[in-house]
Design a protein around this motif. Structure first.
Motif, PDB file in Angstrom:
ATOM      1  N   ARG A   8       0.918  -1.227   0.079  1.00 44.08           N
ATOM      2  CA  ARG A   8      -0.029  -0.030  -0.058  1.00 44.08           C
ATOM      3  C   ARG A   8       0.815   1.245  -0.004  1.00 44.08           C
ATOM      4  NH1 ARG A   8      -2.881  -3.387   3.714  1.00 44.08           N
ATOM      5  NH2 ARG A   8      -2.393  -2.028   5.485  1.00 44.08           N
ATOM      6  N   GLN A   9       1.986   1.260   0.884  1.00 39.98           N
ATOM      7  CA  GLN A   9       2.823   2.181   0.771  1.00 39.98           C
ATOM      8  C   GLN A   9       3.473   2.493  -0.661  1.00 39.98           C
ATOM      9  OE1 GLN A   9       5.995   1.757   3.609  1.00 39.98           O
ATOM     10  NE2 GLN A   9       4.602   1.305   5.177  1.00 39.98           N
ATOM     11  N   LEU A  10       3.841   1.383  -1.177  1.00 42.04           N
ATOM     12  CA  LEU A  10       4.625   1.375  -2.746  1.00 42.04           C
ATOM     13  C   LEU A  10       3.344   2.105  -3.720  1.00 42.04           C
ATOM     14  CD1 LEU A  10       6.669  -1.751  -2.307  1.00 42.04           C
ATOM     15  CD2 LEU A  10       7.740   0.336  -2.733  1.00 42.04           C
ATOM     16  N   ASN A  11       2.483   1.733  -3.413  1.00 38.29           N
ATOM     17  CA  ASN A  11       1.303   1.942  -4.370  1.00 38.29           C
ATOM     18  C   ASN A  11       0.952   3.655  -4.422  1.00 38.29           C
ATOM     19  OD1 ASN A  11      -0.673   1.327  -6.368  1.00 38.29           O
ATOM     20  ND2 ASN A  11      -2.044   1.888  -4.832  1.00 38.29           N
ATOM     21  N   GLN A  12       1.032   4.117  -3.007  1.00 34.39           N
ATOM     22  CA  GLN A  12       1.039   5.536  -2.834  1.00 34.39           C
ATOM     23  C   GLN A  12       2.289   6.265  -3.380  1.00 34.39           C
ATOM     24  OE1 GLN A  12       0.537   6.230   1.326  1.00 34.39           O
ATOM     25  NE2 GLN A  12      -1.635   5.720   1.266  1.00 34.39           N
ATOM     26  N   THR A  13       3.399   5.922  -3.168  1.00 36.51           N
ATOM     27  CA  THR A  13       4.805   6.574  -3.468  1.00 36.51           C
ATOM     28  C   THR A  13       5.145   6.393  -5.072  1.00 36.51           C
ATOM     29  OG1 THR A  13       5.792   4.777  -2.679  1.00 36.51           O
ATOM     30  CG2 THR A  13       5.593   6.636  -1.182  1.00 36.51           C
ATOM     31  N   LEU A  14       4.851   5.033  -5.363  1.00 34.89           N
ATOM     32  CA  LEU A  14       5.226   4.838  -7.016  1.00 34.89           C
ATOM     33  C   LEU A  14       4.018   5.119  -7.811  1.00 34.89           C
ATOM     34  CD1 LEU A  14       7.431   1.702  -6.678  1.00 34.89           C
ATOM     35  CD2 LEU A  14       8.336   4.054  -7.320  1.00 34.89           C
ATOM     36  N   GLY A  15       2.753   4.643  -7.406  1.00 31.33           N
ATOM     37  CA  GLY A  15       1.680   4.706  -8.156  1.00 31.33           C
ATOM     38  C   GLY A  15       1.007   5.852  -8.147  1.00 31.33           C
ATOM     39  N   PRO A  16      -0.383   5.938  -7.827  1.00 31.99           N
ATOM     40  CA  PRO A  16      -1.017   4.805  -7.654  1.00 31.99           C
ATOM     41  C   PRO A  16      -1.450   3.972  -8.890  1.00 31.99           C
ATOM     42  CG  PRO A  16      -2.430   6.519  -7.561  1.00 31.99           C
ATOM     43  CD  PRO A  16      -1.310   7.233  -7.781  1.00 31.99           C
ATOM     44  N   LYS A  17      -1.528   2.598  -8.788  1.00 30.54           N
ATOM     45  CA  LYS A  17      -1.790   1.951  -9.818  1.00 30.54           C
ATOM     46  C   LYS A  17      -2.957   2.159 -10.887  1.00 30.54           C
ATOM     47  CE  LYS A  17      -2.517  -3.025 -11.306  1.00 30.54           C
ATOM     48  NZ  LYS A  17      -1.800  -4.374 -11.083  1.00 30.54           N
ATOM     49  N   GLY A  18      -2.869   2.361 -12.117  1.00 30.54           N
ATOM     50  CA  GLY A  18      -3.877   2.940 -12.799  1.00 30.54           C
ATOM     51  C   GLY A  18      -4.114   4.309 -13.185  1.00 30.54           C
ATOM     52  N   ASN A  19      -3.301   5.054 -12.440  1.00 31.56           N
ATOM     53  CA  ASN A  19      -3.108   6.387 -12.468  1.00 31.56           C
ATOM     54  C   ASN A  19      -1.891   6.972 -12.063  1.00 31.56           C
ATOM     55  OD1 ASN A  19      -3.709   9.168 -13.211  1.00 31.56           O
ATOM     56  ND2 ASN A  19      -4.891   9.456 -10.988  1.00 31.56           N
ATOM     57  N   SER A  20      -0.644   6.478 -12.492  1.00 27.02           N
ATOM     58  CA  SER A  20       0.605   6.529 -11.844  1.00 27.02           C
ATOM     59  C   SER A  20       1.362   7.488 -11.897  1.00 27.02           C
ATOM     60  CB  SER A  20       1.220   5.396 -12.288  1.00 27.02           C
ATOM     61  OG  SER A  20       2.564   5.004 -11.638  1.00 27.02           O
ATOM     62  N   ALA A  21       2.193   8.175 -11.046  1.00 25.10           N
ATOM     63  CA  ALA A  21       3.090   9.160 -11.148  1.00 25.10           C
ATOM     64  C   ALA A  21       4.387   8.535 -11.864  1.00 25.10           C
ATOM     65  CB  ALA A  21       3.285   9.745  -9.831  1.00 25.10           C
ATOM     66  N   THR A  22       4.373   7.460 -11.986  1.00 26.17           N
ATOM     67  CA  THR A  22       5.899   6.817 -12.681  1.00 26.17           C
ATOM     68  C   THR A  22       5.518   6.109 -13.742  1.00 26.17           C
ATOM     69  OG1 THR A  22       6.152   6.086 -10.170  1.00 26.17           O
ATOM     70  CG2 THR A  22       7.748   4.995 -12.239  1.00 26.17           C
ATOM     71  N   ASP A  23       6.211   6.620 -15.012  1.00 32.42           N
ATOM     72  CA  ASP A  23       6.077   6.171 -16.253  1.00 32.42           C
ATOM     73  C   ASP A  23       6.320   4.994 -16.312  1.00 32.42           C
ATOM     74  OD1 ASP A  23       5.013   8.688 -17.262  1.00 32.42           O
ATOM     75  OD2 ASP A  23       6.979   9.577 -17.071  1.00 32.42           O
ATOM     76  N   PHE A  24       7.740   4.372 -15.892  1.00 37.52           N
ATOM     77  CA  PHE A  24       8.034   3.270 -16.040  1.00 37.52           C
ATOM     78  C   PHE A  24       8.615   2.487 -15.107  1.00 37.52           C
ATOM     79  CE2 PHE A  24      11.545   0.836 -19.151  1.00 37.52           C
ATOM     80  CZ  PHE A  24      10.655  -0.408 -19.094  1.00 37.52           C
ATOM     81  N   VAL A  25       8.350   1.406 -14.619  1.00 36.62           N
ATOM     82  CA  VAL A  25       8.967   0.544 -13.453  1.00 36.62           C
ATOM     83  C   VAL A  25       9.713  -0.611 -14.025  1.00 36.62           C
ATOM     84  CG1 VAL A  25       8.561  -0.425 -11.468  1.00 36.62           C
ATOM     85  CG2 VAL A  25       7.160   1.510 -12.078  1.00 36.62           C
ATOM     86  N   ILE A  26      10.803  -0.719 -13.610  1.00 40.29           N
ATOM     87  CA  ILE A  26      11.821  -1.812 -13.912  1.00 40.29           C
ATOM     88  C   ILE A  26      12.224  -2.632 -12.698  1.00 40.29           C
ATOM     89  CG2 ILE A  26      13.950  -2.535 -14.954  1.00 40.29           C
ATOM     90  CD1 ILE A  26      14.080   0.379 -16.409  1.00 40.29           C
ATOM     91  N   ASP A  27      11.744  -3.759 -12.415  1.00 40.69           N
ATOM     92  CA  ASP A  27      11.683  -4.367 -11.214  1.00 40.69           C
ATOM     93  C   ASP A  27      12.758  -5.790 -11.411  1.00 40.69           C
ATOM     94  OD1 ASP A  27      11.359  -5.090  -8.544  1.00 40.69           O
ATOM     95  OD2 ASP A  27       9.425  -6.321  -9.024  1.00 40.69           O
ATOM     96  N   ILE A  28      13.626  -5.611 -10.674  1.00 40.25           N
ATOM     97  CA  ILE A  28      14.874  -6.688 -11.013  1.00 40.25           C
ATOM     98  C   ILE A  28      14.710  -7.988 -10.039  1.00 40.25           C
ATOM     99  CG2 ILE A  28      17.480  -7.052 -11.257  1.00 40.25           C
ATOM    100  CD1 ILE A  28      17.784  -3.915 -11.556  1.00 40.25           C
TER     101      ILE A  28
END
Lengths: 288, 288
Positions: free
Chosen positions: A82-102
């Motif tokens: 839920r924290q990550l969804n707030q700071t990187l997302g929110p999912k569906g209306n995201s502030a982050t254009d591109f997430v690369i998860d390793i």
């Protein structure tokens, strides 16, 4: 334009390559050519990293469905999601254009780029990666809509996973680290070309499309009665032909591939899937 | 005479080969020729096996010193150790003549027999194993007296460990299982010959003698600054020459082996030792 890019390591705390790459780049070692991208680099699950385990309570990379994010579950990873969804997302209306998860896998999957949809962005990315890093595998998981995946990377407008192996959980291998670094840098080179609108026209490339999970055969008590056949072990993304051995039973008999199509097994004998008895996943091969 | 033999699997709950071998043999599949030995077969740490982890609270295979056994520690494995000491031991005055404890390692150590003392019994066993299974490695850990080792197998009058890899924790590989089964059966063949007094005179064989643990270099914060060099990775029990690369640092430099003797590294990049930053153990090679 990709104005906000996030590079994530340690979504699973015992997958060491991404953790080290993020640490290395956070320490001022991000190659000069990527600095204009100003990627945010983040170690995701610090409690799991500290404990050198995949997760503390529950798999973080299965928390990012709308349903899970709406529930107020108390597990460490549900709260973290839920924290990550707030700071990187929110999912569906995201502030982050591109997430690369390793990520890492214990399977011999080499450097694999996992994409989640067949839109223009992901097709261009797949072709670019395969063109510059022919040894990389492209795996498309579009068995469900992008927004319905439970993966962390889907908090971004676009999201992909870097999946590199084989490496035992908690172990750090130089060869696996080099593959991880090369694939991640190739994705960032794509981002530069995408933003500069200098992407070349590239021909369709080989892409594996996820099929289904194949489970170990078990007896009436739920105990496994077979193991991955030695001729299949470590042969991720190699064609499995009809009639080829898949399992060796503890009674000495063999179980062969009884479908009439060639498939491309991957995540063969992955440690993290052992508790659910998943033996491998199938894929078909196509051009995209 | 070896009148009471115990074969143990699952001392570490995510080391699958011994767990499966014990289960397989408990299910009526012990080869006919071993039945006269009437070995007791036991799955040791059932809670850790169930959870697919090395241990629940603490490493069971470090509990069997006189000091630890005398303490009334409350950790799950400390309690289990006291129970095992009662039922298999007691250490120093044991009801069990010979304990064979089966382990896996993530290192590429192949099939390794670990012996803990250089008495006539262990020398004969080493020669017998090496004669019948030349691909096996014999590792002698006699840096301390037999009774002072913390290992579970030392609850027996005699005790050895079967250590087979490389296999990721929680994963079950056919090749590793076959090596485990072959080595354990060879040890039981030795028991038959020992009891029948039909052991042949065998010439001295190659034995690796444990030296010391070599740790990863770390910075002032305790973080690793290097990884196992790719030329050392997976080369367990191969000679490491003076001047050969050992570590690749994250700054691109290399650290070489700076001692003037050849050593034989093993437990290279073992997952279970990662938290203590042990990179590998050294050994010298001799005839025994």
């Amino acid at each position: 334009m990709l104005n906000s890019i996030a590079i994530l390591g340690g979504t699973h705390g015992n997958e060491t390559s991404g953790i080290q790459l993020v640490r290395h780049w956070q320490n001022g070692n991000l190659p000069e050519r990527f600095r204009a991208l100003q990627p945010e680099m983040r170690l995701v699950n610090s409690a799991a990293i500290e404990a050198n385990v995949r997760y503390v309570d529950d798999d973080l990379n299965r928390q990012f469905t709308a349903h899970r994010l709406e529930q107020q579950c108390s597990e460490a990873e549900a709260q973290l999601a839920r924290q990550l969804n707030q700071t990187l997302g929110p999912k569906g209306n995201s502030a982050t254009d591109f997430v690369i998860d390793i990520h890492n896998t214990t399977s011999e999957m080499g450097a694999t780029l996992i994409i989640l949809q067949q839109d223009e962005f992901n097709i261009q990315l797949a072709r670019f990666v395969k063109h510059h890093m022919p040894e990389a595998n492209i795996l498309l998981e579009d068995d469900k809509a992008y927004s319905e995946h439970p993966y962390l990377c889907t908090v971004g407008k676009q999201g992909v996973m870097v999946e590199v192996g084989g490496q035992p959980q908690g172990v750090f291998r130089e060869d696996i680290f080099q593959l991880t670094q090369t694939l991640t840098e190739t994705i960032l080179d794509f981002c530069i070309a995408y933003n500069a609108q200098t992407l070349p026209e590239l021909a369709p490339c080989d892409v594996f499309i996820l099929g289904e999970n194949i489970c170990f055969p078990v007896d009436e008590t739920g105990a496994r009665i077979a193991m991955i056949h030695h001729s299949l072990q470590d042969n991720d993304f190699q064609p499995l032909l009809p009639g080829a051995p898949v399992f060796k039973c503890f009674d000495g008999t063999e179980i062969t591939w009884d479908q009439d199509t060639v498939i491309y097994p991957h995540f063969i004998n992955e440690a993290a899937y052992a508790t659910t008895h998943v033996a491998f996943a199938t894929a078909s091969l196509t051009k995209l």
